[in-house]
Design a protein around this motif. Sequence first.
Motif, PDB file in Angstrom:
ATOM      1  N   SER A   1       0.705  -1.303   0.066  1.00  0.00           N
ATOM      2  CA  SER A   1      -0.175  -0.131  -0.017  1.00  0.00           C
ATOM      3  C   SER A   1       0.892   1.328  -0.070  1.00  0.00           C
ATOM      4  O   SER A   1       0.434   2.174  -0.622  1.00  0.00           O
ATOM      5  CB  SER A   1      -1.035  -0.044   1.188  1.00  0.00           C
ATOM      6  OG  SER A   1      -0.184   0.043   2.504  1.00  0.00           O
ATOM      7  N   ASN A   2       2.071   1.332   0.555  1.00  0.00           N
ATOM      8  CA  ASN A   2       3.027   2.400   0.508  1.00  0.00           C
ATOM      9  C   ASN A   2       3.737   2.455  -0.472  1.00  0.00           C
ATOM     10  O   ASN A   2       4.165   3.500  -1.199  1.00  0.00           O
ATOM     11  CB  ASN A   2       3.918   2.419   1.721  1.00  0.00           C
ATOM     12  CG  ASN A   2       3.213   2.971   3.133  1.00  0.00           C
ATOM     13  OD1 ASN A   2       3.433   4.277   3.251  1.00  0.00           O
ATOM     14  ND2 ASN A   2       2.780   2.202   3.954  1.00  0.00           N
TER      15      ASN A   2
ATOM     16  N   ILE B   1       1.713   8.626  -9.332  1.00  0.00           N
ATOM     17  CA  ILE B   1       0.317   8.698  -9.031  1.00  0.00           C
ATOM     18  C   ILE B   1      -0.121   9.095 -10.338  1.00  0.00           C
ATOM     19  O   ILE B   1      -1.655   8.694 -10.627  1.00  0.00           O
ATOM     20  CB  ILE B   1      -0.006   9.430  -7.797  1.00  0.00           C
ATOM     21  CG1 ILE B   1       0.746   8.848  -6.742  1.00  0.00           C
ATOM     22  CG2 ILE B   1      -1.518   9.484  -7.874  1.00  0.00           C
ATOM     23  CD1 ILE B   1       0.560   9.686  -5.291  1.00  0.00           C
ATOM     24  N   GLU B   2       0.380  10.016 -11.028  1.00  0.00           N
ATOM     25  CA  GLU B   2      -0.282  10.650 -12.444  1.00  0.00           C
ATOM     26  C   GLU B   2      -0.737   9.482 -13.283  1.00  0.00           C
ATOM     27  O   GLU B   2      -1.570   9.740 -14.188  1.00  0.00           O
ATOM     28  CB  GLU B   2       0.752  11.576 -12.993  1.00  0.00           C
ATOM     29  CG  GLU B   2       0.616  12.922 -12.231  1.00  0.00           C
ATOM     30  CD  GLU B   2       1.669  12.935 -11.116  1.00  0.00           C
ATOM     31  OE1 GLU B   2       2.050  12.028 -10.574  1.00  0.00           O
ATOM     32  OE2 GLU B   2       1.929  14.118 -10.325  1.00  0.00           O
ATOM     33  N   LEU B   3       0.147   8.645 -13.450  1.00  0.00           N
ATOM     34  CA  LEU B   3      -0.124   7.344 -14.340  1.00  0.00           C
ATOM     35  C   LEU B   3      -0.572   6.036 -13.819  1.00  0.00           C
ATOM     36  O   LEU B   3      -0.652   5.301 -14.013  1.00  0.00           O
ATOM     37  CB  LEU B   3       1.340   7.243 -14.805  1.00  0.00           C
ATOM     38  CG  LEU B   3       1.942   8.126 -15.718  1.00  0.00           C
ATOM     39  CD1 LEU B   3       3.274   7.632 -16.363  1.00  0.00           C
ATOM     40  CD2 LEU B   3       1.052   8.688 -16.645  1.00  0.00           C
ATOM     41  N   GLU B   4      -1.313   6.318 -12.669  1.00  0.00           N
ATOM     42  CA  GLU B   4      -2.141   5.383 -11.816  1.00  0.00           C
ATOM     43  C   GLU B   4      -3.701   5.778 -11.842  1.00  0.00           C
ATOM     44  O   GLU B   4      -3.819   7.066 -11.944  1.00  0.00           O
ATOM     45  CB  GLU B   4      -1.538   5.180 -10.589  1.00  0.00           C
ATOM     46  CG  GLU B   4      -0.103   4.561 -10.712  1.00  0.00           C
ATOM     47  CD  GLU B   4       0.610   4.137  -9.116  1.00  0.00           C
ATOM     48  OE1 GLU B   4       1.337   3.490  -8.958  1.00  0.00           O
ATOM     49  OE2 GLU B   4      -0.064   5.350  -8.102  1.00  0.00           O
TER      50      GLU B   4
ATOM     51  N   TYR C   1      -4.458   8.178  -2.640  1.00  0.00           N
ATOM     52  CA  TYR C   1      -4.397   8.085  -1.301  1.00  0.00           C
ATOM     53  C   TYR C   1      -3.024   7.964  -0.847  1.00  0.00           C
ATOM     54  O   TYR C   1      -2.521   8.638   0.240  1.00  0.00           O
ATOM     55  CB  TYR C   1      -4.886   6.864  -0.879  1.00  0.00           C
ATOM     56  CG  TYR C   1      -3.925   5.519  -1.076  1.00  0.00           C
ATOM     57  CD1 TYR C   1      -2.999   5.094  -0.279  1.00  0.00           C
ATOM     58  CD2 TYR C   1      -4.398   4.705  -2.219  1.00  0.00           C
ATOM     59  CE1 TYR C   1      -2.329   3.972  -0.596  1.00  0.00           C
ATOM     60  CE2 TYR C   1      -3.697   3.671  -2.644  1.00  0.00           C
ATOM     61  CZ  TYR C   1      -2.643   3.251  -1.737  1.00  0.00           C
ATOM     62  OH  TYR C   1      -1.865   2.084  -2.006  1.00  0.00           O
ATOM     63  N   GLY C   2      -2.123   8.047  -2.124  1.00  0.00           N
ATOM     64  CA  GLY C   2      -0.635   7.864  -1.493  1.00  0.00           C
ATOM     65  C   GLY C   2       0.002   9.233  -1.313  1.00  0.00           C
ATOM     66  O   GLY C   2       0.886   9.201  -0.547  1.00  0.00           O
ATOM     67  N   TYR C   3      -0.839  10.244  -1.490  1.00  0.00           N
ATOM     68  CA  TYR C   3      -0.141  11.464  -1.298  1.00  0.00           C
ATOM     69  C   TYR C   3      -0.177  11.661   0.264  1.00  0.00           C
ATOM     70  O   TYR C   3       0.478  12.579   0.896  1.00  0.00           O
ATOM     71  CB  TYR C   3      -1.090  12.539  -1.763  1.00  0.00           C
ATOM     72  CG  TYR C   3      -0.853  12.718  -3.313  1.00  0.00           C
ATOM     73  CD1 TYR C   3       0.196  13.168  -3.888  1.00  0.00           C
ATOM     74  CD2 TYR C   3      -2.062  12.728  -4.101  1.00  0.00           C
ATOM     75  CE1 TYR C   3       0.288  13.207  -5.263  1.00  0.00           C
ATOM     76  CE2 TYR C   3      -2.041  12.860  -5.365  1.00  0.00           C
ATOM     77  CZ  TYR C   3      -0.505  13.190  -6.010  1.00  0.00           C
ATOM     78  OH  TYR C   3      -0.425  13.343  -7.465  1.00  0.00           O
ATOM     79  N   ALA C   4      -0.927  10.915   0.989  1.00  0.00           N
ATOM     80  CA  ALA C   4      -1.168  10.991   2.555  1.00  0.00           C
ATOM     81  C   ALA C   4      -0.308   9.931   3.308  1.00  0.00           C
ATOM     82  O   ALA C   4      -0.390   9.769   4.344  1.00  0.00           O
ATOM     83  CB  ALA C   4      -2.605  11.254   3.060  1.00  0.00           C
TER      84      ALA C   4
END
Length: 486
Positions: free
Chosen positions: A402-403, A411-414, A420-423
């Motif tokens: 998850s991390n 994240i832009e290509l997901e 959620y990864g930003y947090a």
Amino acid sequence: MSDANPAVPLASEHPANSFGRQFQECIVDVPEHGLSEQSSTSVFNPDEVTKNYDIERVQPSRRLGFCSQYFEQMRWNALKTFGISILVMGALLIGIHSIFWGSLFQRQKYLNRVNFFLVNFDSNADSIIGSTFLSSASRYAIAAGSATVQDETSVYANGNIDAVYNDVVEQKNWGAFVVLPNATAKLIAALKEPSGAAGYDSDLVQFVYAQAREPSAYDSLMPWISGLSASFTAELSNELLRLTMNNSDYSASNIINQAPYLLSTPATVLLTNIRPMDNPVTGAIMQLGLVHLIIISFFQFDFFQQVHKSFFPYLKRRHFLVYRTLLSFAAYFFLSLFFSLLSLAFQVDFTRAYGRGGFVVFWMIMFLGMTAVGGASENMALICVATYPPLVGFWLIFMVISNGSPAFYSIELEPAFFKYGYAFPIHNVANAFKTVLFNTKSNIGLNVGVLLVWIAVNTAFAPVSIWIFERANKWKESKKIKGEKN
């Protein structure tokens, strides 16, 4: 067996150990030679034995086959446990790994989120390279259904290429195609005098990018960029063929005989990586290093568990919480130092963004990252150990996947789910590491803020996890005492 009620342990007893202990206790109660003399000549009767002993605690007087009636209930219990365990493990395996598989699924589909700048410094009235590149890029983007190229020449009207480089570093775009000054003039001069074109350099367009920003993203973008470059070269070649065939200022035959490359590859795109990952060791830091950061922070919990158990029955709860928190923080502090010294020993350059203080900044980011993920793992491990110990391993896998999924890949290509990864801690650790190691855009203030929030939440939740752990163990102990009395 003793009737003493020992202090509640901090780690729940594994079912296999519990069975072994009960089995040994039962052996003490069974006569040394199995059945008594009175029944030694009689046929073995399991029903008679189970009147006094639980079926799982009796040692039979002789060894039996697995299909024996004596093991009927045990076989059923084993089959039921196997079936439930496989279903639980399968569900967890699919659920957790779907996060990682999903982060890589149909990455090309999200290229439309990527924007490139076109800056034409060859802006003379008769310029053909910049206009040809823009039209080629527009057609190629529509055909490929992916990234966009925006003409931003007016923003850099002063011809300052350093400003273009700075905007790439500051992530205002994913890269910039720069048509170099006098590009068309150089090409036209070579076409008019092909005999003197031996030193002609066809790299008239630069693609400026910062690889360290998202290495995996550029791995996905490079095929698109190569395709655009080939499309541009082919279109420009056709344009020049028409020009030379229809204009008496050029001799098509001389060009073909003396410098045919002026028509086949008149201009190419030069890749200019202004933030390269130029040390392979940094690749280890940004990939396996982050995974090991999670794992090692979890090991701290396991290494000091026996120490915590020795204090738990005797310290006041408030004092135990303070002691445990400070000991964990101290462990993360020194473990992160060793981790950072490892990179220093292999000559990783920490001076690019913060000079000589870069190593300390890197160490502190590592410390905060370990504390953030380690505190979360410690709380969950306490709950898992108290309720269902096998879940501990799956929690560790969940933390890694998850991390890692939004940290190792852009994240832009997901899919939008991965925002959620930003947090999450590791995404912020990775971004801060990139700033220290490669001097990319700095968001360290935000990154540190997210990590501090995780640490605060973990610290606040620690009393709850310890309470759950203690309650679960007390319930198990009371259940065990009742079983022994019955």
